[in-house]
Design a protein around this motif. Sequence first.
Motif, PDB file in Angstrom:
ATOM      1  N   GLY A  98      43.843  32.861  46.072  1.00 39.67           N
ATOM      2  CA  GLY A  98      44.195  31.675  45.320  1.00 39.67           C
ATOM      3  C   GLY A  98      43.057  31.208  44.443  1.00 39.67           C
ATOM      4  N   GLU A  99      43.364  30.288  43.556  1.00 34.94           N
ATOM      5  CA  GLU A  99      42.366  29.791  42.602  1.00 34.94           C
ATOM      6  C   GLU A  99      41.211  29.068  43.285  1.00 34.94           C
ATOM      7  OE1 GLU A  99      46.284  30.085  40.418  1.00 34.94           O
ATOM      8  OE2 GLU A  99      45.602  29.455  42.397  1.00 34.94           O
ATOM      9  N   ASP A 100      41.425  28.612  44.526  1.00 33.45           N
ATOM     10  CA  ASP A 100      40.370  27.897  45.237  1.00 33.45           C
ATOM     11  C   ASP A 100      39.503  28.817  46.088  1.00 33.45           C
ATOM     12  OD1 ASP A 100      42.338  28.531  47.045  1.00 33.45           O
ATOM     13  OD2 ASP A 100      42.407  26.565  48.023  1.00 33.45           O
ATOM     14  N   TRP A 101      39.687  30.143  45.933  1.00 33.38           N
ATOM     15  CA  TRP A 101      38.873  31.091  46.689  1.00 33.38           C
ATOM     16  C   TRP A 101      37.401  30.926  46.295  1.00 33.38           C
ATOM     17  CZ3 TRP A 101      39.791  34.286  50.716  1.00 33.38           C
ATOM     18  CH2 TRP A 101      38.809  35.236  51.030  1.00 33.38           C
ATOM     19  N   PRO A 102      36.477  30.782  47.279  1.00 35.12           N
ATOM     20  CA  PRO A 102      35.062  30.582  46.930  1.00 35.12           C
ATOM     21  C   PRO A 102      34.455  31.828  46.299  1.00 35.12           C
ATOM     22  CG  PRO A 102      35.327  30.860  49.310  1.00 35.12           C
ATOM     23  CD  PRO A 102      36.709  30.741  48.736  1.00 35.12           C
ATOM     24  N   LEU A 103      33.762  31.628  45.190  1.00 36.03           N
ATOM     25  CA  LEU A 103      33.130  32.724  44.466  1.00 36.03           C
ATOM     26  C   LEU A 103      31.614  32.642  44.609  1.00 36.03           C
ATOM     27  CD1 LEU A 103      35.203  32.510  41.152  1.00 36.03           C
ATOM     28  CD2 LEU A 103      35.615  34.035  43.099  1.00 36.03           C
ATOM     29  N   PHE A 104      30.974  33.795  44.750  1.00 33.12           N
ATOM     30  CA  PHE A 104      29.521  33.856  44.870  1.00 33.12           C
ATOM     31  C   PHE A 104      28.982  34.929  43.933  1.00 33.12           C
ATOM     32  CE2 PHE A 104      31.147  32.307  48.922  1.00 33.12           C
ATOM     33  CZ  PHE A 104      30.384  31.156  49.108  1.00 33.12           C
ATOM     34  N   ALA A 105      27.893  34.593  43.250  1.00 33.38           N
ATOM     35  CA  ALA A 105      27.351  35.490  42.231  1.00 33.38           C
ATOM     36  C   ALA A 105      26.958  36.840  42.811  1.00 33.38           C
ATOM     37  CB  ALA A 105      26.152  34.836  41.552  1.00 33.38           C
ATOM     38  N   ASP A 106      26.428  36.865  44.037  1.00 33.03           N
ATOM     39  CA  ASP A 106      25.963  38.138  44.586  1.00 33.03           C
ATOM     40  C   ASP A 106      27.119  39.041  45.019  1.00 33.03           C
ATOM     41  OD1 ASP A 106      26.681  36.526  46.696  1.00 33.03           O
ATOM     42  OD2 ASP A 106      24.933  36.985  47.936  1.00 33.03           O
ATOM     43  N   GLU A 107      28.351  38.524  44.951  1.00 30.06           N
ATOM     44  CA  GLU A 107      29.518  39.344  45.274  1.00 30.06           C
ATOM     45  C   GLU A 107      30.221  39.858  44.016  1.00 30.06           C
ATOM     46  OE1 GLU A 107      31.997  36.962  47.747  1.00 30.06           O
ATOM     47  OE2 GLU A 107      30.660  37.045  49.475  1.00 30.06           O
ATOM     48  N   ALA A 108      29.717  39.475  42.858  1.00 28.37           N
ATOM     49  CA  ALA A 108      30.340  39.914  41.597  1.00 28.37           C
ATOM     50  C   ALA A 108      30.230  41.423  41.464  1.00 28.37           C
ATOM     51  CB  ALA A 108      29.675  39.231  40.414  1.00 28.37           C
ATOM     52  N   ARG A 109      31.318  42.059  41.023  1.00 27.29           N
ATOM     53  CA  ARG A 109      31.372  43.517  40.902  1.00 27.29           C
ATOM     54  C   ARG A 109      30.967  43.959  39.502  1.00 27.29           C
ATOM     55  NH1 ARG A 109      36.387  44.702  40.972  1.00 27.29           N
ATOM     56  NH2 ARG A 109      37.351  42.681  41.299  1.00 27.29           N
ATOM     57  N   GLY A 110      29.715  43.666  39.142  1.00 25.75           N
ATOM     58  CA  GLY A 110      29.226  44.083  37.842  1.00 25.75           C
ATOM     59  C   GLY A 110      28.943  42.911  36.924  1.00 25.75           C
ATOM     60  N   ILE A 111      28.385  43.231  35.752  1.00 22.35           N
ATOM     61  CA  ILE A 111      27.949  42.195  34.828  1.00 22.35           C
ATOM     62  C   ILE A 111      29.130  41.513  34.140  1.00 22.35           C
ATOM     63  CG2 ILE A 111      27.687  43.741  32.845  1.00 22.35           C
ATOM     64  CD1 ILE A 111      25.099  42.164  32.185  1.00 22.35           C
ATOM     65  N   TYR A 112      30.256  42.214  33.990  1.00 22.73           N
ATOM     66  CA  TYR A 112      31.418  41.602  33.336  1.00 22.73           C
ATOM     67  C   TYR A 112      31.948  40.409  34.132  1.00 22.73           C
ATOM     68  CZ  TYR A 112      36.292  40.980  31.966  1.00 22.73           C
ATOM     69  OH  TYR A 112      37.498  40.444  31.602  1.00 22.73           O
ATOM     70  N   PRO A 113      32.320  40.557  35.413  1.00 22.15           N
ATOM     71  CA  PRO A 113      32.775  39.370  36.152  1.00 22.15           C
ATOM     72  C   PRO A 113      31.677  38.329  36.315  1.00 22.15           C
ATOM     73  CG  PRO A 113      32.596  41.254  37.622  1.00 22.15           C
ATOM     74  CD  PRO A 113      32.450  41.779  36.239  1.00 22.15           C
ATOM     75  N   LEU A 114      30.411  38.775  36.389  1.00 22.23           N
ATOM     76  CA  LEU A 114      29.323  37.806  36.510  1.00 22.23           C
ATOM     77  C   LEU A 114      29.236  36.937  35.260  1.00 22.23           C
ATOM     78  CD1 LEU A 114      26.948  36.790  38.238  1.00 22.23           C
ATOM     79  CD2 LEU A 114      25.509  38.482  37.084  1.00 22.23           C
ATOM     80  N   LEU A 131      41.049  24.299  30.759  1.00 23.79           N
ATOM     81  CA  LEU A 131      42.010  25.184  31.394  1.00 23.79           C
ATOM     82  C   LEU A 131      41.339  26.545  31.511  1.00 23.79           C
ATOM     83  CD1 LEU A 131      45.061  25.222  32.302  1.00 23.79           C
ATOM     84  CD2 LEU A 131      45.571  26.075  30.003  1.00 23.79           C
ATOM     85  N   ILE A 132      41.209  27.040  32.727  1.00 20.20           N
ATOM     86  CA  ILE A 132      40.612  28.347  32.963  1.00 20.20           C
ATOM     87  C   ILE A 132      41.709  29.276  33.475  1.00 20.20           C
ATOM     88  CG2 ILE A 132      38.951  29.668  34.328  1.00 20.20           C
ATOM     89  CD1 ILE A 132      37.183  27.172  34.376  1.00 20.20           C
ATOM     90  N   LEU A 133      41.963  30.357  32.739  1.00 23.79           N
ATOM     91  CA  LEU A 133      43.020  31.291  33.094  1.00 23.79           C
ATOM     92  C   LEU A 133      42.412  32.609  33.545  1.00 23.79           C
ATOM     93  CD1 LEU A 133      45.455  30.670  30.093  1.00 23.79           C
ATOM     94  CD2 LEU A 133      45.273  29.432  32.264  1.00 23.79           C
ATOM     95  N   ARG A 134      42.874  33.095  34.685  1.00 22.59           N
ATOM     96  CA  ARG A 134      42.399  34.363  35.230  1.00 22.59           C
ATOM     97  C   ARG A 134      43.559  35.356  35.247  1.00 22.59           C
ATOM     98  NH1 ARG A 134      39.324  31.618  40.437  1.00 22.59           N
ATOM     99  NH2 ARG A 134      37.542  30.727  39.291  1.00 22.59           N
ATOM    100  N   PRO A 135      43.775  36.078  34.144  1.00 22.43           N
ATOM    101  CA  PRO A 135      44.906  37.020  34.087  1.00 22.43           C
ATOM    102  C   PRO A 135      44.586  38.344  34.767  1.00 22.43           C
ATOM    103  CG  PRO A 135      43.754  37.015  32.000  1.00 22.43           C
ATOM    104  CD  PRO A 135      43.077  35.971  32.852  1.00 22.43           C
ATOM    105  N   ALA A 136      45.656  39.014  35.207  1.00 23.15           N
ATOM    106  CA  ALA A 136      45.550  40.386  35.680  1.00 23.15           C
ATOM    107  C   ALA A 136      45.431  41.302  34.458  1.00 23.15           C
ATOM    108  CB  ALA A 136      46.769  40.724  36.533  1.00 23.15           C
ATOM    109  N   SER A 137      45.633  42.589  34.643  1.00 24.21           N
ATOM    110  CA  SER A 137      45.551  43.523  33.519  1.00 24.21           C
ATOM    111  C   SER A 137      46.526  43.108  32.423  1.00 24.21           C
ATOM    112  CB  SER A 137      45.881  44.944  33.984  1.00 24.21           C
ATOM    113  OG  SER A 137      44.933  45.409  34.913  1.00 24.21           O
ATOM    114  N   LEU A 138      46.082  43.208  31.188  1.00 26.84           N
ATOM    115  CA  LEU A 138      46.876  42.724  30.062  1.00 26.84           C
ATOM    116  C   LEU A 138      47.543  43.863  29.314  1.00 26.84           C
ATOM    117  CD1 LEU A 138      44.306  40.076  28.826  1.00 26.84           C
ATOM    118  CD2 LEU A 138      46.567  39.584  29.765  1.00 26.84           C
ATOM    119  N   LEU A 139      48.810  43.632  28.965  1.00 30.04           N
ATOM    120  CA  LEU A 139      49.584  44.614  28.209  1.00 30.04           C
ATOM    121  C   LEU A 139      50.105  43.964  26.935  1.00 30.04           C
ATOM    122  CD1 LEU A 139      51.769  46.105  31.098  1.00 30.04           C
ATOM    123  CD2 LEU A 139      49.566  46.947  30.259  1.00 30.04           C
TER     124      LEU A 139
END
Length: 217
Positions: A98-114, A131-139
């Motif tokens: 969910g959108e309230d999932w806690p995020l931590f910088a040291d868990e980022a999978r590379g420089i793009y998500p960071l 408004l912050i939108l987190r889309p899945a893969s885009l087509l």
Amino acid sequence: MKLLVTGTSSGLGRALLHTLGGIAFDRSRPIDAAAEHGPFDAIIHCAFRANRNIPPAEIPAYLDDNAALTQRLLTIPHRTFILLSTVDLYPRDGGPYGEDWPLFADEARGIYPLSKMLSEHYVRTFSTDHLILRPASLLGETARSNTLMRLLTQTKATVALTPDSRFNAVDHADVATFIAAALQQGWRGIFNIAASANITLKDAAALTGCTVTYGTI
């Protein structure tokens, strides 16, 4: 409604500009040149540097093109700031998240998500109406190349993934519809934008008619 849309040379930004209208922002232009057309009802920020394998010497330029650009755009007078982020901020396995999932910088999978994580921080800090939108893969017709787009546009494809690899994807038009509704209804906060179910690579290939040579990842 006066909109400023970034990342309009291709991908989602180009699709949103076509669907929603507005003024296109080219990252090569100074921020002051865009600000002259404001204030804006909304800034829709889609632009990002797509490169993933960034050598150390290019890290400063990469972060400037992504996170620092977000910070500069926030100085343009606007009512609502809309950031296109990514579901790549979440852990790769497990979920749903969910959108309230806690995020931590040291868990980022590379420089793009960071860099997206940093951009989100700037938006939450410097825009009171966002408004912050987190889309899945885009087509979409203007989408950047990805595995699913290759299946849609090619008759044969070789991929490194296994047939049971799972994907979740949304169309550019769905993102545009959501943004239009959000602006009309005053929705604010963080939203995941994804399909209600995943699809395997094998099933996607069957639907598109693409002949796929699979890998082992």
